[in-house]
Design a protein around this motif. Sequence first.
Motif, PDB file in Angstrom:
ATOM      1  N   PHE A   1       0.836  -1.202   0.000  1.00 43.93           N
ATOM      2  CA  PHE A   1       0.000   0.000   0.000  1.00 43.93           C
ATOM      3  C   PHE A   1       0.873   1.254   0.000  1.00 43.93           C
ATOM      4  O   PHE A   1       0.623   2.207  -0.730  1.00 43.93           O
ATOM      5  CB  PHE A   1      -0.914   0.026   1.232  1.00 43.93           C
ATOM      6  CG  PHE A   1      -1.811  -1.164   1.363  1.00 43.93           C
ATOM      7  CD1 PHE A   1      -2.162  -1.926   0.258  1.00 43.93           C
ATOM      8  CD2 PHE A   1      -2.319  -1.527   2.603  1.00 43.93           C
ATOM      9  CE1 PHE A   1      -3.005  -3.024   0.391  1.00 43.93           C
ATOM     10  CE2 PHE A   1      -3.156  -2.618   2.742  1.00 43.93           C
ATOM     11  CZ  PHE A   1      -3.496  -3.368   1.629  1.00 43.93           C
ATOM     12  N   ARG A   2       1.895   1.247   0.861  1.00 46.38           N
ATOM     13  CA  ARG A   2       2.743   2.427   0.999  1.00 46.38           C
ATOM     14  C   ARG A   2       3.539   2.700  -0.284  1.00 46.38           C
ATOM     15  O   ARG A   2       3.805   3.846  -0.635  1.00 46.38           O
ATOM     16  CB  ARG A   2       3.721   2.242   2.165  1.00 46.38           C
ATOM     17  CG  ARG A   2       4.460   3.504   2.560  1.00 46.38           C
ATOM     18  CD  ARG A   2       5.572   3.226   3.544  1.00 46.38           C
ATOM     19  NE  ARG A   2       6.629   2.435   2.944  1.00 46.38           N
ATOM     20  CZ  ARG A   2       6.842   1.152   3.200  1.00 46.38           C
ATOM     21  NH1 ARG A   2       6.070   0.504   4.038  1.00 46.38           N
ATOM     22  NH2 ARG A   2       7.835   0.496   2.605  1.00 46.38           N
ATOM     23  N   ALA A   3       3.917   1.637  -0.993  1.00 41.68           N
ATOM     24  CA  ALA A   3       4.723   1.805  -2.208  1.00 41.68           C
ATOM     25  C   ALA A   3       3.893   2.154  -3.429  1.00 41.68           C
ATOM     26  O   ALA A   3       4.449   2.540  -4.462  1.00 41.68           O
ATOM     27  CB  ALA A   3       5.509   0.515  -2.480  1.00 41.68           C
ATOM     28  N   THR A   4       2.571   2.065  -3.336  1.00 46.15           N
ATOM     29  CA  THR A   4       1.701   2.294  -4.493  1.00 46.15           C
ATOM     30  C   THR A   4       1.896   3.662  -5.154  1.00 46.15           C
ATOM     31  O   THR A   4       1.836   3.756  -6.389  1.00 46.15           O
ATOM     32  CB  THR A   4       0.227   2.111  -4.084  1.00 46.15           C
ATOM     33  OG1 THR A   4       0.044   0.779  -3.587  1.00 46.15           O
ATOM     34  CG2 THR A   4      -0.706   2.335  -5.257  1.00 46.15           C
ATOM     35  N   PRO A   5       2.093   4.766  -4.410  1.00 49.59           N
ATOM     36  CA  PRO A   5       2.259   6.058  -5.089  1.00 49.59           C
ATOM     37  C   PRO A   5       3.374   6.089  -6.126  1.00 49.59           C
ATOM     38  O   PRO A   5       3.313   6.889  -7.069  1.00 49.59           O
ATOM     39  CB  PRO A   5       2.554   7.021  -3.929  1.00 49.59           C
ATOM     40  CG  PRO A   5       1.846   6.426  -2.770  1.00 49.59           C
ATOM     41  CD  PRO A   5       2.019   4.939  -2.947  1.00 49.59           C
ATOM     42  N   GLY A   6       4.395   5.242  -5.978  1.00 54.62           N
ATOM     43  CA  GLY A   6       5.442   5.189  -6.994  1.00 54.62           C
ATOM     44  C   GLY A   6       4.902   4.770  -8.351  1.00 54.62           C
ATOM     45  O   GLY A   6       5.408   5.186  -9.402  1.00 54.62           O
TER      46      GLY A   6
ATOM     47  N   GLY B   1       3.518  11.305   3.217  1.00 54.87           N
ATOM     48  CA  GLY B   1       3.199   9.936   3.634  1.00 54.87           C
ATOM     49  C   GLY B   1       4.375   9.239   4.279  1.00 54.87           C
ATOM     50  O   GLY B   1       4.231   8.576   5.312  1.00 54.87           O
ATOM     51  N   LEU B   2       5.554   9.384   3.686  1.00 60.64           N
ATOM     52  CA  LEU B   2       6.748   8.763   4.260  1.00 60.64           C
ATOM     53  C   LEU B   2       7.090   9.367   5.612  1.00 60.64           C
ATOM     54  O   LEU B   2       7.512   8.658   6.541  1.00 60.64           O
ATOM     55  CB  LEU B   2       7.925   8.924   3.289  1.00 60.64           C
ATOM     56  CG  LEU B   2       7.841   8.103   1.996  1.00 60.64           C
ATOM     57  CD1 LEU B   2       8.917   8.547   1.012  1.00 60.64           C
ATOM     58  CD2 LEU B   2       7.980   6.611   2.299  1.00 60.64           C
ATOM     59  N   LEU B   3       6.916  10.685   5.742  1.00 59.39           N
ATOM     60  CA  LEU B   3       7.215  11.350   7.009  1.00 59.39           C
ATOM     61  C   LEU B   3       6.280  10.866   8.107  1.00 59.39           C
ATOM     62  O   LEU B   3       6.718  10.498   9.206  1.00 59.39           O
ATOM     63  CB  LEU B   3       7.094  12.860   6.825  1.00 59.39           C
ATOM     64  CG  LEU B   3       7.332  13.718   8.072  1.00 59.39           C
ATOM     65  CD1 LEU B   3       8.750  13.514   8.600  1.00 59.39           C
ATOM     66  CD2 LEU B   3       7.085  15.187   7.764  1.00 59.39           C
TER      67      LEU B   3
END
Length: 427
Positions: A30-35, A59-61
């Motif tokens: 889910f977290r990697a989806t924006p890439g 999001g990463l912060l």
Amino acid sequence: MIERLIGRPLHYAWLIVIVTFVTLITTAGFRATPGVLIVPLQDEFGWSRGTISLAISIGLLLFGLMAPFSAALMDRFGVRRVMLIALVTIATGASLTTIMTTPWQLDLLWGVLVGGATGAVGVPLAAVVANRWFSTRRGLVTGILTASNASGQMVFLPALAWLATAYGWRWAAVSVAVLAMVVVFPVVAFFVRDRPQSMGLQPYGATEPVEVPERSRHPFRPAVDGLLLGLRSRTFWLLSLSFFICGLSTNGLIGTHLIPAAIDHHLTAVTGASLLALMGLFDVIGTTSSGWLTDRLDPRHLLAWYYAFRGVAVMALPFAFDSGYALVAFAVFYGLDWVATVPPTVAITADTFGRERVGIVFGWVFASHQLGAAFAAWAAGASRGWFGSYTYAFVSAGALCLLAAGLSLRIGRRESTPAFLPQPATG
């Protein structure tokens, strides 16, 4: 011990490891989806890569800043409850993204909601599970669970890239929401327990009863106390600085910008996602092996080698895009090293601050990791706009990794926690 597998007793701790691994795999995806979404959003809305990268940076912060507070909330309200609330929040944020029309909505939904919620069930969850459920094999378990951080890419990114290319980026966002609620939520609700003692068990490998600390009535006080504890420690500063560079060179740079960089070199988004997936495959091997090595070797030396190898690899990446074989070699080499830094970092944190503090103190160390990731996600996108390529970002990150190798060697062998420092809060 709840059942027998191949004639040997199976401790419930191993089932917790399996469920946690599945949860971390999916939330990492889910977290990697924006890439995967950078170029489609750029094409549909006309937003610059810097504008889109800002949402990813947020999001990463928040993924990092949530870590120590999620560990504190797990101490107060329980692991299962925190995991379930996080999954609902992820599904909500991903679903609402499909109707957004302005950049601030991307910042709010994918940056704040999804970023913060994935932070609640991120890498510190691995530290909490390993140290609550295991007295032995903690390094191995930490390695297995943190390997899922990149394994999520292996499982999901190629499929998400294909969905975004074939049917539009909204299908990728919807699939995240469906997977969170239909698959992961029921598994967590049914199987996860907060501690082995709640089931009448002791941590795996324990030779005598392990006491359960009293839950704090002030859930954020342990997080603040953990930060104060760390700020007075030289080891904490060295770990945090090196982990800042770790996040900068992985999630922030490669995890966010490898796909757009591949497109810049006339490759497809699916090819870029497949490279990340290959890294995820070899990260399972590398991080699990790192956990095994952490139980046997000096973790300071392991960190130094990992950062040095990573620095060389990322500086060579700009030259690898011209050769398919070189790109595959980079993906294999970099994948072996991707999250290998986590088991030795957790081990040093546990040795320095104690097992009951490790989740919260490591949460703050991990927050520095995500500060580095957030900075790189924005800076790499901005430098691409300024210079027309990612070369400067890749070379700079490689040089910083070599600096991190030197910082790792300056960590002391063992540091006793001073008696006057804050103790875990109980009321």
